[in-house]
Design a protein around this motif. Structure first.
Motif, PDB file in Angstrom:
ATOM      1  N   GLY A  25      13.737   1.763  -4.848  1.00  0.00           N
ATOM      2  CA  GLY A  25      12.556   2.499  -5.295  1.00  0.00           C
ATOM      3  C   GLY A  25      12.898   3.644  -6.127  1.00  0.00           C
ATOM      4  N   THR A  27      11.640   7.969  -7.068  1.00  0.00           N
ATOM      5  CA  THR A  27      10.944   9.212  -6.796  1.00  0.00           C
ATOM      6  C   THR A  27      10.954  10.107  -7.856  1.00  0.00           C
ATOM      7  OG1 THR A  27      10.626  11.059  -5.227  1.00  0.00           O
ATOM      8  CG2 THR A  27      12.786  10.673  -5.858  1.00  0.00           C
ATOM      9  N   ASP A  69       4.407   8.544 -13.790  1.00  0.00           N
ATOM     10  CA  ASP A  69       3.946   7.940 -12.465  1.00  0.00           C
ATOM     11  C   ASP A  69       2.365   8.100 -12.355  1.00  0.00           C
ATOM     12  OD1 ASP A  69       3.929  10.914 -13.002  1.00  0.00           O
ATOM     13  OD2 ASP A  69       5.052  11.362 -11.169  1.00  0.00           O
ATOM     14  N   TYR A  70       1.911   7.304 -11.375  1.00  0.00           N
ATOM     15  CA  TYR A  70       0.414   7.031 -11.326  1.00  0.00           C
ATOM     16  C   TYR A  70      -0.176   8.042 -10.182  1.00  0.00           C
ATOM     17  CZ  TYR A  70       1.375   4.268  -6.949  1.00  0.00           C
ATOM     18  OH  TYR A  70       1.930   3.881  -5.684  1.00  0.00           O
ATOM     19  N   GLY A  73       5.186  11.388  -8.068  1.00  0.00           N
ATOM     20  CA  GLY A  73       6.412  10.874  -7.586  1.00  0.00           C
ATOM     21  C   GLY A  73       6.259   9.405  -7.114  1.00  0.00           C
ATOM     22  N   LYS A  74       4.963   8.600  -7.586  1.00  0.00           N
ATOM     23  CA  LYS A  74       4.766   7.341  -7.271  1.00  0.00           C
ATOM     24  C   LYS A  74       4.719   6.498  -8.573  1.00  0.00           C
ATOM     25  CE  LYS A  74       3.602   8.155  -2.933  1.00  0.00           C
ATOM     26  NZ  LYS A  74       4.627   8.149  -1.976  1.00  0.00           N
TER      27      LYS A  74
END
Length: 123
Positions: A25, A27, A69-70, A73-74
């Motif tokens: 993933g 961040t 990012d949307y 942190g995503k």
């Protein structure tokens, strides 16, 4: 590919713990970065994790200079790519190359990071 050189970075700034990034993933963290002669300024850095390895890029799409990012942190991640939430530009996670979308052929700006004693730090 543009890279923020080690001389431009505050020495060994800790960004986060490795276990705060999901394996496979990403961040975003804030870091103090300098660009050339400028004073350091706070910038958002994407940290992408694969096992014990972490890659860092500025959280800025070369197409529009907006964050990728949307939500803070995503990130949209699919098949070893990172997708800009604004216009869908698709970047290889391994080298930051845009392989699809409006900025095809351009690169994300790499930020040198390293993992040391379970912490991700600026290299």
């Amino acid at each position: 590919m543009d890279t923020v050189s080690p001389a431009e970075l505050p020495h060994r700034q800790a960004l986060c713990r490795l276990d705060e990034i999901p394996d496979g993933g990403a961040t975003a963290v804030d870091a103090m970065l300098a660009d050339g002669e400028a004073d350091p300024e706070q910038s958002s850095v994407i940290l992408l994790r694969r096992g014990e390895q972490v890659r860092g890029y500025l959280n800025i799409c070369p197409h529009t200079a907006r964050r990728l990012d949307y939500a803070p942190g995503k990130f949209l991640l699919k098949n070893d790519t990172l997708i800009c939430a604004v216009h869908g530009a698709t970047f290889n996670q391994a080298d930051g190359l845009c392989i699809a979308g409006p900025c095809r052929g351009e690169h994300l700006r790499e930020v040198a990071v390293q993992v040391e004693d379970g912490e991700v730090k600026l290299a």
